[in-house]
Design an enzyme around this catalytic site. Structure first.
Site, short mmCIF file in Angstrom:
data_model
loop_
_atom_site.label_atom_id
_atom_site.label_comp_id
_atom_site.label_asym_id
_atom_site.label_seq_id
_atom_site.Cartn_x
_atom_site.Cartn_y
_atom_site.Cartn_z
N LYS A 134 0.87 -1.18 0.00
CA LYS A 134 0.00 0.00 0.00
C LYS A 134 0.90 1.23 0.00
CE LYS A 134 -4.46 -1.18 0.56
NZ LYS A 134 -5.53 -0.66 -0.29
N LYS A 236 -13.09 -6.14 -7.21
CA LYS A 236 -13.46 -6.39 -5.81
C LYS A 236 -14.95 -6.68 -5.79
CE LYS A 236 -9.70 -3.70 -3.92
NZ LYS A 236 -9.18 -2.37 -3.59
#
Length: 323
Positions: A134, A236
């Site tokens: 991230k 997702k």
């Protein structure tokens, strides 16, 4: 005869799980169980705060309405709420035995930036060495340095990076400046580096760092197409919708020559095991992005293989709807 049950779960998170602007203290969601004769099917409905368009309460209302019709024998269309559409379509697919049982439990480990720690994790990984970092939570320059260190220290490593649209073009360039151009080809993709798609495209063109679409996939005007510098789309399902919608996106990506990655929205272990099955079915050649279970302090109903986390059973869950 049809029966349906809706359960609600709340699992404490490990400290330090930060979404865009808030700390996530618990993961809350619904589990649906459909029963028809001897057959049953489960699904998970768990909108992700700050990312889903719907709240959990809104999802529950929509799910109860759909289930009321279903137990009466009425087949309804998919819900317009993505998390509801995904959870209900999984439950239906299990009931009809159309969601294959084989699963891809490989996961691109989420990495904090410590090369020694990552090295130990990667040594234990079978096959392809892929990790996810991230970026965008701290200074872009710091992110660039960490990525560079990881790629230098681990020559067989490929990285997936996710910026969640957090950078201006200048900050994205600051990141790229600290990543050795000779190492950039081992960045499989950087998800949505800039605040706009146009800036992200320009960034890819100017730096040679491939990008992937993530948030864009959920926007009404998005079309899956081959573009210079674009390597992948990230799907997702909790944020995208039904299994049919996910299948459509994967097919469109593959037709355009793009990689499609099935990725978690921090679902419970039940939802994650279904995502692993979805990945084995639709994207067998691609390591899915499912390394989120360790962010939680417990599993729910179905365990992930070899996880040491305690398992919350059906009997421990609250029933919010049953017919």
């Amino acid at each position: 005869m049809r029966t349906a049950t809706l359960y609600r779960y709340s699992v404490p998170m490990e400290a330090g799980v930060i979404l865009r602007h808030q700390r996530l203290k618990s993961r809350d969601g619904l589990l649906v169980k459909l029963q028809q004769g001897e057959l049953s099917g489960w699904g998970e409905i768990a909108p992700l705060p700050e990312f889903s368009q719907e709240t959990l309460d809104q999802a529950q209302v929509a799910a109860e309405c759909w289930l009321q019709h279903w137990v009466s024998g009425v087949e309804s269309d998919d819900s317009v709420l993505p998390s509801v559409a995904f959870g209900l379509s999984c439950a239906q697919a299990e009931l009809k035995q159309t969601l294959p049982l084989s699963a891809d439990y490989r996961k691109a480990p989420l990495c904090t930036g410590d090369p020694d720690e990552l090295f130990a994790v990667l040594q234990a990984l079978p096959g392809e060495k892929v990790a996810k970092v991230k970026v965008g939570l701290y200074e872009a320059v710091r992110d660039g340095m960490i990525v560079n260190v990881l790629l230098e220290a681990l020559p067989d490593l490929t990285l997936r990076l996710d910026a969640n649209r957090s950078w201006s073009r200048a900050k994205a360039d600051g990141f790229a400046k600290y990543v050795n151009p000779a190492l950039r080809s081992r960045i499989a993709f950087l998800e949505e580096p800039c605040k706009t798609r146009a800036e992200s495209r320009e960034f890819a063109r100017d730096t040679g760092i491939a990008i992937a679409w993530d948030e864009s996939v959920r926007e009404a005007d998005f079309q899956v197409e081959a573009e210079p510098g674009v390597a992948a789309i990230v799907i997702k399902p909790t944020l995208v919708g039904s299994l049919a919608r996910c299948q459509q996106l994967v097919q469109q990506a593959h037709q355009a020559g793009l990689v499609a990655v099935i990725s978690s929205s921090i679902e419970s272990s039940l939802g994650l095991t279904q995502l692993a099955r979805l990945a084995a079915w639709l994207t067998p050649a691609t390591v899915p992005g499912l390394d989120t279970l360790d962010l939680m302090q417990a599993q729910v109903v179905r365990p992930w293989p070899d996880s040491p986390l305690p398992l919350i059973t059906t009997e421990q869950l609250g029933v919010v709807w049953h017919r």
